[in-house]
Scaffold this motif. Structure first.
Motif, mmCIF file in Angstrom:
data_model
loop_
_atom_site.group_PDB
_atom_site.id
_atom_site.type_symbol
_atom_site.label_atom_id
_atom_site.label_comp_id
_atom_site.label_asym_id
_atom_site.label_seq_id
_atom_site.Cartn_x
_atom_site.Cartn_y
_atom_site.Cartn_z
ATOM 1 N N THR A 175 0.849 -1.187 0.000
ATOM 2 C CA THR A 175 0.000 0.000 0.000
ATOM 3 C C THR A 175 0.884 1.236 0.000
ATOM 4 O OG1 THR A 175 -1.683 -1.190 1.249
ATOM 5 C CG2 THR A 175 -1.849 1.212 1.217
ATOM 6 N N LEU A 176 0.583 2.152 -0.888
ATOM 7 C CA LEU A 176 1.308 3.414 -1.005
ATOM 8 C C LEU A 176 0.521 4.503 -0.287
ATOM 9 C CD1 LEU A 176 3.605 4.977 -2.637
ATOM 10 C CD2 LEU A 176 1.803 5.444 -4.298
ATOM 11 N N PHE A 177 1.223 5.310 0.510
ATOM 12 C CA PHE A 177 0.600 6.451 1.182
ATOM 13 C C PHE A 177 1.069 7.747 0.530
ATOM 14 C CE2 PHE A 177 0.801 3.057 4.329
ATOM 15 C CZ PHE A 177 -0.531 2.993 4.693
ATOM 16 N N ARG A 178 0.251 8.784 0.632
ATOM 17 C CA ARG A 178 0.585 10.077 0.035
ATOM 18 C C ARG A 178 1.980 10.496 0.514
ATOM 19 N NH1 ARG A 178 -3.295 13.438 2.113
ATOM 20 N NH2 ARG A 178 -4.775 12.773 0.544
ATOM 21 N N VAL A 209 -0.206 -6.972 -5.225
ATOM 22 C CA VAL A 209 -0.093 -8.106 -4.312
ATOM 23 C C VAL A 209 0.975 -9.046 -4.854
ATOM 24 C CG1 VAL A 209 -1.336 -10.060 -3.298
ATOM 25 C CG2 VAL A 209 -2.534 -7.899 -3.700
ATOM 26 N N TRP A 210 1.952 -9.359 -3.987
ATOM 27 C CA TRP A 210 3.064 -10.231 -4.363
ATOM 28 C C TRP A 210 3.407 -11.138 -3.202
ATOM 29 C CZ3 TRP A 210 3.244 -4.906 -5.335
ATOM 30 C CH2 TRP A 210 3.224 -4.533 -6.684
ATOM 31 N N GLY A 267 8.585 -11.661 0.230
ATOM 32 C CA GLY A 267 9.936 -11.145 0.001
ATOM 33 C C GLY A 267 9.979 -10.049 -1.051
ATOM 34 N N LEU A 268 9.271 -10.263 -2.145
ATOM 35 C CA LEU A 268 9.244 -9.279 -3.225
ATOM 36 C C LEU A 268 8.544 -8.007 -2.765
ATOM 37 C CD1 LEU A 268 10.049 -8.775 -6.137
ATOM 38 C CD2 LEU A 268 7.905 -9.847 -6.844
ATOM 39 N N CYS A 269 7.445 -8.179 -2.060
ATOM 40 C CA CYS A 269 6.683 -7.029 -1.558
ATOM 41 C C CYS A 269 7.553 -6.195 -0.607
ATOM 42 C CB CYS A 269 5.444 -7.550 -0.843
ATOM 43 S SG CYS A 269 4.059 -6.425 -0.839
ATOM 44 N N GLU A 270 8.269 -6.858 0.274
ATOM 45 C CA GLU A 270 9.127 -6.139 1.217
ATOM 46 C C GLU A 270 10.299 -5.454 0.513
ATOM 47 O OE1 GLU A 270 10.000 -9.016 4.278
ATOM 48 O OE2 GLU A 270 8.065 -8.662 5.241
ATOM 49 N N THR A 271 10.831 -6.086 -0.534
ATOM 50 C CA THR A 271 11.911 -5.471 -1.313
ATOM 51 C C THR A 271 11.419 -4.189 -1.979
ATOM 52 O OG1 THR A 271 13.003 -7.591 -1.704
ATOM 53 C CG2 THR A 271 13.498 -5.814 -3.254
ATOM 54 N N ASP A 328 3.349 0.452 3.040
ATOM 55 C CA ASP A 328 3.125 -0.578 4.041
ATOM 56 C C ASP A 328 2.961 -1.926 3.368
ATOM 57 O OD1 ASP A 328 2.340 -1.432 6.827
ATOM 58 O OD2 ASP A 328 0.521 -2.003 5.743
ATOM 59 N N VAL A 329 3.467 -2.961 4.021
ATOM 60 C CA VAL A 329 3.297 -4.343 3.561
ATOM 61 C C VAL A 329 2.386 -5.034 4.575
ATOM 62 C CG1 VAL A 329 4.454 -6.544 3.155
ATOM 63 C CG2 VAL A 329 5.550 -4.397 2.445
#
Length: 86
Positions: A17-20, A59-60, A63-67, A81-82
């Motif tokens: 999730t991307l925040f402003r 959505v991944w 590991g990829l999401c955290e990278t 945020d992950v």
């Protein structure tokens, strides 16, 4: 008698999730640099985050999401945020 083979379980998936974090152009360029997204998708995600305050990037596997999250934070000062996908 029939025996069923259990399928290997799929690894859990996680949401990014991307925040402003600045203007939409900055966020879209950061997304395009870090994540293999189509330009239209990056612009849509960034525009939504700029207007609403947050936006689902994708959505991944964990590991990829955290990278992706780490690269966005460190390299571009992007708040994200992950979290485990339901």
């Amino acid at each position: 008698r029939v025996l069923f083979r259990s399928r290997p379980s799929e690894p859990p998936t996680y949401r990014l999730t991307l925040f402003r974090s600045g203007d939409a152009v900055h966020m879209a360029n950061a997304l395009l640099d870090v994540i293999p997204l189509e330009k239209e998708k990056a612009v849509e995600v960034a525009d939504t985050a700029a207007r609403v305050g947050l936006s689902l990037v994708g959505v991944w596997e964990q590991g990829l999401c955290e990278t992706y999250s780490e690269e966005l934070r460190r390299g571009y000062n992007i708040a994200c945020d992950v979290s485990k996908a339901e």
